[in-house]
Design a protein around this motif. Structure first.
Motif, PDB file in Angstrom:
ATOM      1  N   GLU A  59       0.847  -1.186   0.000  1.00  0.00           N
ATOM      2  CA  GLU A  59       0.000   0.000   0.000  1.00  0.00           C
ATOM      3  C   GLU A  59       0.887   1.242   0.000  1.00  0.00           C
ATOM      4  O   GLU A  59       1.983   1.230   0.582  1.00  0.00           O
ATOM      5  CB  GLU A  59      -0.921  -0.007   1.218  1.00  0.00           C
ATOM      6  CG  GLU A  59      -1.989  -1.077   1.158  1.00  0.00           C
ATOM      7  CD  GLU A  59      -2.843  -0.960  -0.098  1.00  0.00           C
ATOM      8  OE1 GLU A  59      -3.309   0.166  -0.414  1.00  0.00           O
ATOM      9  OE2 GLU A  59      -3.035  -1.986  -0.776  1.00  0.00           O
ATOM     10  N   ARG A  97       0.887   4.003   1.575  1.00  0.00           N
ATOM     11  CA  ARG A  97       1.264   4.521   2.887  1.00  0.00           C
ATOM     12  C   ARG A  97       2.456   3.745   3.454  1.00  0.00           C
ATOM     13  O   ARG A  97       3.394   4.341   4.016  1.00  0.00           O
ATOM     14  CB  ARG A  97       0.072   4.419   3.849  1.00  0.00           C
ATOM     15  CG  ARG A  97       0.363   4.922   5.263  1.00  0.00           C
ATOM     16  CD  ARG A  97      -0.877   4.827   6.140  1.00  0.00           C
ATOM     17  NE  ARG A  97      -0.593   5.236   7.506  1.00  0.00           N
ATOM     18  CZ  ARG A  97      -0.102   4.431   8.436  1.00  0.00           C
ATOM     19  NH1 ARG A  97       0.146   3.155   8.134  1.00  0.00           N
ATOM     20  NH2 ARG A  97       0.142   4.856   9.656  1.00  0.00           N
ATOM     21  N   ALA A  98       2.438   2.424   3.315  1.00  0.00           N
ATOM     22  CA  ALA A  98       3.533   1.601   3.829  1.00  0.00           C
ATOM     23  C   ALA A  98       4.831   1.865   3.072  1.00  0.00           C
ATOM     24  O   ALA A  98       5.914   1.951   3.671  1.00  0.00           O
ATOM     25  CB  ALA A  98       3.157   0.120   3.741  1.00  0.00           C
ATOM     26  N   GLN A 126       6.149   5.342   4.037  1.00  0.00           N
ATOM     27  CA  GLN A 126       6.649   5.301   5.411  1.00  0.00           C
ATOM     28  C   GLN A 126       8.016   4.615   5.469  1.00  0.00           C
ATOM     29  O   GLN A 126       8.913   5.048   6.205  1.00  0.00           O
ATOM     30  CB  GLN A 126       5.639   4.579   6.292  1.00  0.00           C
ATOM     31  CG  GLN A 126       5.941   4.637   7.790  1.00  0.00           C
ATOM     32  CD  GLN A 126       4.856   3.929   8.584  1.00  0.00           C
ATOM     33  OE1 GLN A 126       4.470   2.816   8.269  1.00  0.00           O
ATOM     34  NE2 GLN A 126       4.349   4.596   9.620  1.00  0.00           N
ATOM     35  N   GLY A 148       4.567  -3.581   9.684  1.00  0.00           N
ATOM     36  CA  GLY A 148       3.265  -3.412  10.306  1.00  0.00           C
ATOM     37  C   GLY A 148       2.816  -1.973  10.185  1.00  0.00           C
ATOM     38  O   GLY A 148       3.360  -1.198   9.382  1.00  0.00           O
ATOM     39  N   SER A 149       1.851  -1.582  10.987  1.00  0.00           N
ATOM     40  CA  SER A 149       1.348  -0.210  10.917  1.00  0.00           C
ATOM     41  C   SER A 149       2.412   0.802  11.295  1.00  0.00           C
ATOM     42  O   SER A 149       2.360   1.958  10.873  1.00  0.00           O
ATOM     43  CB  SER A 149       0.133  -0.058  11.837  1.00  0.00           C
ATOM     44  OG  SER A 149       0.479  -0.367  13.180  1.00  0.00           O
ATOM     45  N   ALA A 150       3.417   0.379  12.073  1.00  0.00           N
ATOM     46  CA  ALA A 150       4.481   1.297  12.483  1.00  0.00           C
ATOM     47  C   ALA A 150       5.658   1.284  11.520  1.00  0.00           C
ATOM     48  O   ALA A 150       6.634   2.020  11.729  1.00  0.00           O
ATOM     49  CB  ALA A 150       4.949   0.945  13.892  1.00  0.00           C
ATOM     50  N   GLY A 151       5.616   0.468  10.473  1.00  0.00           N
ATOM     51  CA  GLY A 151       6.650   0.481   9.457  1.00  0.00           C
ATOM     52  C   GLY A 151       7.943  -0.182   9.886  1.00  0.00           C
ATOM     53  O   GLY A 151       7.961  -1.136  10.675  1.00  0.00           O
TER      54      GLY A 151
END
Length: 363
Positions: free
Chosen positions: A45, A47-48, A51, A289-292
């Motif tokens: 994605e 965003r990932a 990031q 993960g969501s925190a990259g």
């Protein structure tokens, strides 16, 4: 598609984030290390991906290499390139070239520092590997369009027995179409090539001949095109163990990631690996993960990094003892070795060289 921008394991060049934002490709080449195809669905994605670029820049990575799959099929490619430029990172895109001549693609490519295009033989060999009639003709037309647009282009050639006799002609084609560099990479048994190319891989004699041809071509084109081959002699590896062998964990924990890993790879499924695409899972940093990337580094240095140094140490010992092939690509050798069982804890206690060179011995 061949990976021509960041196969080396260490800090011999610029610390590089090698980002594979998707596995999908408009081709399904016989020698593709990523087993890409038109039907592949793994994709990061945006965003990932963005990031990961931001965190890599904070960690000291100064170059972004984007491949795939075919990166020109990634809808947010322009955003990745612009992000890297804003962070002071140089950008390179590795492409099969068939889409590169289109106007919207040229607009993105013009914002990159360099574009590497794969040419893997004269028409018959190239088209057969690609599984696409007139594929080479399409690539050459795209090269001309890119050069006319002022884009800095280079050519990457995956060398096997299918095209080893054509290297001189490939160099001539690359030069005549405006390439400023030609990188020769020996096809390794990874990805799709593991099944479809085993009988066509270069042996020891073939690598020796390629090394000599590359040296001759480097001299012939020294005024117009840089020619390199991804091979070093094992005596060089023995003298520069940092090509395979990392610094002690106690040192690595105090260093920025880019000083420890010269190449950091983010794959389309979100897995993060050292050294090269598809590196063995036992050595990986983990999954985005969501925190990259940020949470992955400290646990990895404290755990799996020691396993990686042991693997490199074993291979360095072989080079020091003059075992195995006389010429090798360090990252390919590490990558192939990583597919076996993880090294034992006893191997971790191998005696370290008194001087781990190649910029203090990062991978």
């Amino acid at each position: 598609m061949m990976d021509g921008s960041a196969r080396g394991p260490g800090p011999v060049g610029e610390p590089t984030l090698h980002l594979h934002p998707l596995r999908r490709c408009n081709l399904a080449c016989a020698h593709c290390y990523a087993s890409s195809s038109p039907h592949a669905t793994d994709r990061l994605e945006p965003r990932a991906a963005l990031q990961a670029i931001r965190q890599a820049a904070r960690w000291g990575y100064r170059r972004l290499a984007i491949s795939g799959g075919e990166p020109l099929l990634y809808p947010w490619l322009g955003e990745l390139v612009d992000m890297s430029a804003g962070l002071g990172m140089r950008s390179a895109i590795v492409t099969n070239g068939l889409l590169a001549g289109r106007g919207d693609k040229l607009a993105v490519l013009k914002r990159c520092d360099t574009v590497a295009v794969s040419i893997d033989g004269l028409a018959a060999a190239h088209d057969a590997l690609r599984g696409r009639p007139r594929a080479l003709a399409g690539v050459l037309a795209a090269l001309d369009s890119m050069v006319d647009a002022g884009i800095h282009v280079s050519v990457v050639c995956g060398v096997s027995r299918l095209n080893a006799s054509e290297i001189e002609e490939i160099a001539g084609i690359a030069s005549s179409h405006g390439a400023s560099a030609l990188q020769l990479h020996v096809v390794s048994p990874s990805g799709r090539a593991r099944d479809s190319m085993l009988s066509h891989l270069l042996g020891e004699r073939g690598m020796q001949e390629l090394y000599l041809v590359a040296r001759v071509l480097a001299g012939l084109y020294r005024e117009s095109m840089h020619v390199s081959v991804d091979l070093v002699h094992r005596d060089v590896v023995a003298a520069l163990p940092g090509l395979l062998y990392g610094m002690p964990v106690s040192h690595a924990a105090q260093r920025a990631p880019a000083e420890v890993l010269g190449v950091l790879v983010v794959e389309p499924d979100g897995n993060v690996n050292p050294v090269c695409f598809g590196f063995g899972a036992a050595y990986g940093l983990g999954h985005l993960g969501s925190a990259g990337l940020a949470p992955l580094w400290t646990p990895w240095v404290a755990g799996r990094y020691e396993r990686l140094t042991a693997l490199g140490g074993q291979l360095w010992e072989r080079a020091r003892r003059r075992e195995g092939a006389s010429l090798l690509n360090p990252s390919d050798v590490l990558g192939q070795a990583s597919q076996g069982p993880p090294v034992s804890q006893a191997a971790v206690r191998l005696a370290r060289p008194s001087c781990v060179t190649a910029a203090d011995g990062a991978y």
